[in-house]
Design a protein around this motif. Structure first.
Motif, PDB file in Angstrom:
ATOM      1  N   GLY A  63       2.064  -4.394 -11.059  1.00 42.17           N
ATOM      2  CA  GLY A  63       2.540  -2.859 -11.780  1.00 42.17           C
ATOM      3  C   GLY A  63       1.392  -1.849 -11.936  1.00 42.17           C
ATOM      4  N   SER A  64       1.128  -2.541 -13.054  1.00 42.78           N
ATOM      5  CA  SER A  64      -0.377  -1.365 -13.349  1.00 42.78           C
ATOM      6  C   SER A  64      -1.093  -0.665 -12.753  1.00 42.78           C
ATOM      7  CB  SER A  64      -1.639  -1.861 -14.185  1.00 42.78           C
ATOM      8  OG  SER A  64      -0.713  -2.687 -15.564  1.00 42.78           O
ATOM      9  N   LEU A  65      -1.525  -0.866 -11.043  1.00 38.75           N
ATOM     10  CA  LEU A  65      -2.415  -1.062 -10.667  1.00 38.75           C
ATOM     11  C   LEU A  65      -2.036   0.163  -9.896  1.00 38.75           C
ATOM     12  CD1 LEU A  65      -4.662  -4.201  -8.793  1.00 38.75           C
ATOM     13  CD2 LEU A  65      -5.597  -2.176 -10.143  1.00 38.75           C
ATOM     14  N   ARG A  66      -0.454   0.134  -9.306  1.00 36.86           N
ATOM     15  CA  ARG A  66       0.341   0.595  -8.439  1.00 36.86           C
ATOM     16  C   ARG A  66       0.918   2.285  -9.269  1.00 36.86           C
ATOM     17  NH1 ARG A  66       5.656   1.692  -8.359  1.00 36.86           N
ATOM     18  NH2 ARG A  66       6.351   2.115  -6.098  1.00 36.86           N
ATOM     19  N   ASN A  67       0.532   2.379 -11.066  1.00 42.02           N
ATOM     20  CA  ASN A  67       1.414   3.079 -11.058  1.00 42.02           C
ATOM     21  C   ASN A  67      -0.158   3.755 -11.589  1.00 42.02           C
ATOM     22  OD1 ASN A  67       3.876   2.601 -11.816  1.00 42.02           O
ATOM     23  ND2 ASN A  67       3.343   1.341 -13.857  1.00 42.02           N
ATOM     24  N   SER A  68      -1.469   3.458 -11.863  1.00 45.46           N
ATOM     25  CA  SER A  68      -2.609   4.020 -12.558  1.00 45.46           C
ATOM     26  C   SER A  68      -2.731   4.251 -10.678  1.00 45.46           C
ATOM     27  CB  SER A  68      -3.514   2.836 -12.047  1.00 45.46           C
ATOM     28  OG  SER A  68      -3.563   2.409 -12.703  1.00 45.46           O
ATOM     29  N   ALA A  69      -2.307   4.117  -9.359  1.00 45.02           N
ATOM     30  CA  ALA A  69      -2.251   5.107  -8.359  1.00 45.02           C
ATOM     31  C   ALA A  69      -1.624   5.942  -7.955  1.00 45.02           C
ATOM     32  CB  ALA A  69      -2.118   4.378  -7.052  1.00 45.02           C
ATOM     33  N   LEU A  70      -0.034   5.827  -8.689  1.00 51.09           N
ATOM     34  CA  LEU A  70       1.192   6.603  -8.664  1.00 51.09           C
ATOM     35  C   LEU A  70       0.034   7.969  -9.557  1.00 51.09           C
ATOM     36  CD1 LEU A  70       3.992   5.282  -8.044  1.00 51.09           C
ATOM     37  CD2 LEU A  70       3.171   5.989  -6.383  1.00 51.09           C
ATOM     38  N   THR A  71      -0.058   7.583 -10.996  1.00 51.89           N
ATOM     39  CA  THR A  71      -0.670   8.335 -11.629  1.00 51.89           C
ATOM     40  C   THR A  71      -1.601   9.582 -11.055  1.00 51.89           C
ATOM     41  OG1 THR A  71       0.216   7.157 -13.592  1.00 51.89           O
ATOM     42  CG2 THR A  71      -1.247   8.824 -13.663  1.00 51.89           C
ATOM     43  N   MET A  72      -2.257   8.652 -10.759  1.00 54.23           N
ATOM     44  CA  MET A  72      -3.709   9.672 -10.495  1.00 54.23           C
ATOM     45  C   MET A  72      -2.910  10.758  -9.523  1.00 54.23           C
ATOM     46  SD  MET A  72      -6.360   8.860 -11.343  1.00 54.23           S
ATOM     47  CE  MET A  72      -8.012   9.337 -10.375  1.00 54.23           C
ATOM     48  N   ALA A 115       2.436  -8.585 -13.247  1.00 51.68           N
ATOM     49  CA  ALA A 115       1.883  -6.937 -13.866  1.00 51.68           C
ATOM     50  C   ALA A 115       0.449  -6.157 -14.188  1.00 51.68           C
ATOM     51  CB  ALA A 115       1.726  -8.029 -15.671  1.00 51.68           C
ATOM     52  N   LEU A 116      -0.354  -7.141 -13.251  1.00 55.61           N
ATOM     53  CA  LEU A 116      -1.464  -6.757 -12.254  1.00 55.61           C
ATOM     54  C   LEU A 116      -1.312  -5.675 -11.254  1.00 55.61           C
ATOM     55  CD1 LEU A 116      -4.110  -5.462 -12.904  1.00 55.61           C
ATOM     56  CD2 LEU A 116      -4.943  -8.309 -11.260  1.00 55.61           C
ATOM     57  N   ALA A 154      -5.085   4.501  -1.582  1.00 52.73           N
ATOM     58  CA  ALA A 154      -5.096   3.813  -0.529  1.00 52.73           C
ATOM     59  C   ALA A 154      -4.962   2.877  -1.141  1.00 52.73           C
ATOM     60  CB  ALA A 154      -5.577   4.955   0.308  1.00 52.73           C
ATOM     61  N   GLN A 155      -6.961   2.587  -1.742  1.00 49.73           N
ATOM     62  CA  GLN A 155      -7.420   1.324  -1.854  1.00 49.73           C
ATOM     63  C   GLN A 155      -6.545   0.166  -3.053  1.00 49.73           C
ATOM     64  OE1 GLN A 155     -11.695   1.465  -3.085  1.00 49.73           O
ATOM     65  NE2 GLN A 155     -11.907  -0.720  -2.267  1.00 49.73           N
ATOM     66  N   VAL A 156      -6.765   1.476  -4.272  1.00 47.20           N
ATOM     67  CA  VAL A 156      -6.067   0.686  -5.489  1.00 47.20           C
ATOM     68  C   VAL A 156      -4.447   0.429  -4.596  1.00 47.20           C
ATOM     69  CG1 VAL A 156      -5.024   0.956  -7.520  1.00 47.20           C
ATOM     70  CG2 VAL A 156      -6.981   1.486  -6.901  1.00 47.20           C
ATOM     71  N   THR A 157      -4.022   0.654  -4.068  1.00 48.36           N
ATOM     72  CA  THR A 157      -2.364   0.524  -3.784  1.00 48.36           C
ATOM     73  C   THR A 157      -2.909  -0.817  -2.762  1.00 48.36           C
ATOM     74  OG1 THR A 157      -1.528   2.572  -3.839  1.00 48.36           O
ATOM     75  CG2 THR A 157      -0.364   1.285  -2.232  1.00 48.36           C
ATOM     76  N   ALA A 158      -3.599  -1.053  -2.499  1.00 47.76           N
ATOM     77  CA  ALA A 158      -3.545  -2.324  -1.018  1.00 47.76           C
ATOM     78  C   ALA A 158      -4.251  -3.309  -1.751  1.00 47.76           C
ATOM     79  CB  ALA A 158      -4.292  -1.696  -0.305  1.00 47.76           C
ATOM     80  N   VAL A 159      -5.123  -3.557  -2.906  1.00 49.69           N
ATOM     81  CA  VAL A 159      -5.415  -3.984  -3.853  1.00 49.69           C
ATOM     82  C   VAL A 159      -3.744  -4.838  -4.801  1.00 49.69           C
ATOM     83  CG1 VAL A 159      -6.805  -4.667  -6.441  1.00 49.69           C
ATOM     84  CG2 VAL A 159      -7.479  -3.962  -4.823  1.00 49.69           C
ATOM     85  N   SER A 160      -2.997  -3.158  -5.089  1.00 48.99           N
ATOM     86  CA  SER A 160      -1.745  -4.137  -5.744  1.00 48.99           C
ATOM     87  C   SER A 160      -0.790  -4.395  -5.491  1.00 48.99           C
ATOM     88  CB  SER A 160      -1.237  -2.898  -5.890  1.00 48.99           C
ATOM     89  OG  SER A 160      -0.170  -3.042  -6.657  1.00 48.99           O
ATOM     90  N   ALA A 161      -0.788  -3.814  -4.052  1.00 48.96           N
ATOM     91  CA  ALA A 161       0.100  -5.431  -2.519  1.00 48.96           C
ATOM     92  C   ALA A 161      -0.444  -6.595  -2.668  1.00 48.96           C
ATOM     93  CB  ALA A 161       0.290  -4.617  -1.518  1.00 48.96           C
ATOM     94  N   TYR A 162      -1.499  -7.186  -2.299  1.00 52.70           N
ATOM     95  CA  TYR A 162      -1.910  -8.374  -2.468  1.00 52.70           C
ATOM     96  C   TYR A 162      -1.437  -8.775  -4.032  1.00 52.70           C
ATOM     97  CZ  TYR A 162      -5.836 -11.856  -3.452  1.00 52.70           C
ATOM     98  OH  TYR A 162      -5.926 -13.258  -4.128  1.00 52.70           O
ATOM     99  N   TYR A 163      -1.591  -8.208  -4.856  1.00 54.11           N
ATOM    100  CA  TYR A 163      -1.096  -9.113  -6.240  1.00 54.11           C
ATOM    101  C   TYR A 163      -0.024  -9.534  -6.390  1.00 54.11           C
ATOM    102  CZ  TYR A 163      -6.000  -9.436  -8.430  1.00 54.11           C
ATOM    103  OH  TYR A 163      -7.304  -9.741  -8.037  1.00 54.11           O
ATOM    104  N   ARG A 164       1.169  -8.439  -5.592  1.00 54.35           N
ATOM    105  CA  ARG A 164       2.707  -8.143  -5.276  1.00 54.35           C
ATOM    106  C   ARG A 164       2.593  -9.506  -4.841  1.00 54.35           C
ATOM    107  NH1 ARG A 164       5.518  -7.329  -8.289  1.00 54.35           N
ATOM    108  NH2 ARG A 164       4.920  -5.395  -9.087  1.00 54.35           N
ATOM    109  N   ARG A 165       1.448 -10.053  -3.532  1.00 56.22           N
ATOM    110  CA  ARG A 165       2.057 -10.852  -2.821  1.00 56.22           C
ATOM    111  C   ARG A 165       1.981 -12.594  -3.150  1.00 56.22           C
ATOM    112  NH1 ARG A 165      -0.285  -7.208   0.386  1.00 56.22           N
ATOM    113  NH2 ARG A 165      -2.227  -7.838   0.562  1.00 56.22           N
TER     114      ARG A 165
END
Length: 125
Positions: free
Chosen positions: A93-102, A90-91, A18-29
């Motif tokens: 996307g990578s963070l989101r993919n990592s969270a989804l993979t885990m 890019a960051l 959840a935290q990784v997904t939140a950080v991913s959303a921050y970088y997407r924004r």
């Protein structure tokens, strides 16, 4: 993410998805904001005020060289903002993919563990 060693020498990895997904959303924004600023700089005539600034009568002031400097600065800023936006995207996307993979790995592992347990559902630990 944290890594800890077990008593048996094994390594355990944990991730707060959840935290990784939140950080991913921050970088997407952030990427969206950087792109918007770059678009704004690219579509406006940055420094147009510096081209010809007239005063009353014969006292006309020309800022032609300054206008060229502002145009180059705007171009440089636009380019750098686009690079930053691409890196942030890019960051993200990578963070989101990592969270989804885990998360997917946890689901897959749970299915395998459930299948391996005896039919009575006894905890074999």
């Amino acid at each position: 993410m944290s890594v800890s060693g077990g008593d048996d020498g094994s390594r355990r990895v944990s991730m707060d998805t959840a935290q990784v997904t939140a950080v991913s959303a921050y970088y997407r924004r952030s990427a969206l904001v950087l792109s918007a600023v770059a678009d704004d700089l690219a579509t406006h005539d940055f420094g147009s005020w510096a081209r010809d600034s007239g005063t009353s009568g014969q006292d006309s002031v020309t800022f032609g060289p300054s206008a060229a400097v502002y145009a180059r600065m705007s171009s440089t800023l636009t380019r750098r903002l686009r690079v930053q936006a691409a890196a942030a995207a890019a960051l993200a996307g990578s963070l989101r993919n990592s969270a989804l993979t885990m998360t997917d790995g946890d689901v897959d592992a749970a299915v395998e563990i459930a299948r391996a347990l005896p039919a009575a559902g006894t905890d074999v630990r």
